[in-house]
Design a protein around this motif. Structure first.
Motif, PDB file in Angstrom:
ATOM      1  N   VAL A  10      76.912  -2.974  31.890  1.00 39.34           N
ATOM      2  CA  VAL A  10      77.924  -3.015  30.833  1.00 39.34           C
ATOM      3  C   VAL A  10      77.398  -3.921  29.734  1.00 39.34           C
ATOM      4  N   THR A  12      77.644  -6.022  26.120  1.00 37.64           N
ATOM      5  CA  THR A  12      78.639  -6.737  25.332  1.00 37.64           C
ATOM      6  C   THR A  12      77.917  -7.527  24.247  1.00 37.64           C
ATOM      7  N   GLY A  18      83.110 -10.843  26.661  1.00 34.20           N
ATOM      8  CA  GLY A  18      82.908  -9.720  27.562  1.00 34.20           C
ATOM      9  C   GLY A  18      83.355 -10.026  28.974  1.00 34.20           C
ATOM     10  N   TRP A  21      87.116  -9.787  29.068  1.00 33.23           N
ATOM     11  CA  TRP A  21      87.534  -8.377  29.008  1.00 33.23           C
ATOM     12  C   TRP A  21      87.347  -7.694  30.353  1.00 33.23           C
ATOM     13  N   LEU A  22      86.186  -7.872  30.969  1.00 34.10           N
ATOM     14  CA  LEU A  22      85.899  -7.171  32.211  1.00 34.10           C
ATOM     15  C   LEU A  22      86.669  -7.768  33.384  1.00 34.10           C
ATOM     16  N   ASN A  43      73.678 -12.885  31.804  1.00 32.19           N
ATOM     17  CA  ASN A  43      74.586 -11.907  32.384  1.00 32.19           C
ATOM     18  C   ASN A  43      75.619 -12.557  33.291  1.00 32.19           C
ATOM     19  N   LEU A  56      77.251  -7.360  33.608  1.00 29.17           N
ATOM     20  CA  LEU A  56      77.645  -7.490  32.204  1.00 29.17           C
ATOM     21  C   LEU A  56      76.543  -8.298  31.523  1.00 29.17           C
ATOM     22  N   ALA A  58      74.330  -9.537  27.785  1.00 26.70           N
ATOM     23  CA  ALA A  58      74.359  -9.758  26.334  1.00 26.70           C
ATOM     24  C   ALA A  58      73.124 -10.535  25.918  1.00 26.70           C
ATOM     25  N   PRO A  81      82.760  -4.237  24.460  1.00 25.88           N
ATOM     26  CA  PRO A  81      82.023  -4.063  25.721  1.00 25.88           C
ATOM     27  C   PRO A  81      82.224  -2.647  26.252  1.00 25.88           C
ATOM     28  N   ARG A  82      81.170  -2.104  26.865  1.00 23.00           N
ATOM     29  CA  ARG A  82      81.273  -0.749  27.415  1.00 23.00           C
ATOM     30  C   ARG A  82      80.123  -0.490  28.389  1.00 23.00           C
TER      31      ARG A  82
END
Length: 206
Positions: A10, A12, A18, A21-22, A43, A56, A58, A81-82
């Protein structure tokens, strides 16, 4: 470890927003964190089931410029984030087609050692869509071994692509036969990547 879904990626733009959000989506805080000095990223990790985890990731603003493109297309990442990618675990990376997924790159962090296929441009492999996996082989410990079990599980990974037949054949060749039609579904259609997860609060789709 045998071939299987190693982890979901994922992306972000910033790690802490992020994570919030997750964690809100999953109902579970991350079980681990790390930094990747070679690529200037950091991460947070969540344990899924059966040797699988969710990452996750970034760009790390505190890391020096790595002097190379960052992996998973993070130099060009923008927006919320996706789910951007997934990683296929194999015992080795010597298949003749493996080079199409990137350059096998040995890496280490703390007690972990692995080899990951990384395209030279830092993008996502094969067609840049994220549907075709990166390939990974672990040397010893796996990250999920040290992550608490918080009741999360990957029920199904759905891969949609106009090249569905080619992708399905590649996954069979990679040794993912036992997962196709069960945990991993490949369908023809517009490019899309979807992960269906079980969480303590009910099903969640990324």
């Amino acid at each position: 470890m045998t071939a299987g879904v190693d982890h979901l990626v994922v992306g972000t733009a910033s790690l802490e927003p992020g994570v919030q959000w997750l964690a809100d989506r999953l109902g579970v805080a991350p079980a681990g964190r790390g930094r990747h000095h070679r690529y200037g990223t950091h991460n947070a990790l969540w344990n899924l089931d059966g040797g699988t985890y969710l990452e996750l990731i970034a760009v790390d603003p505190e890391a020096p410029d790595p002097g190379r493109p960052r992996w998973f297309g993070l130099d060009r990442f923008s927006g919320p984030p996706r789910l951007v990618h997934w990683v296929l675990r194999r015992p080795d990376l010597d298949a003749p087609w493996a080079a199409e997924h990137g350059r096998p790159t040995p890496l280490t962090r703390d007690h972990l050692a692995w080899t990951l296929t990384v395209p030279d441009d830092g993008g996502l492999p094969v067609d840049g869509s994220g549907v075709w996996p990166s390939l990974i082989a672990w040397d010893g410990a796996h990250p999920s071994d040290g992550l608490d079990d918080a009741g999360l599980a990957l029920d199904r990974l759905v891969l949609s692509t106009p090249a569905a037949d080619s992708l399905r054949a590649r996954l069979v060749a990679a040794g993912l036969v036992g997962h196709l039609g069960n945990r991993v579904t490949v369908t023809p259609g517009p490019v899309a990547l979807r992960a269906e997860l079980r969480t303590p609060g009910g099903p969640v789709v990324l």
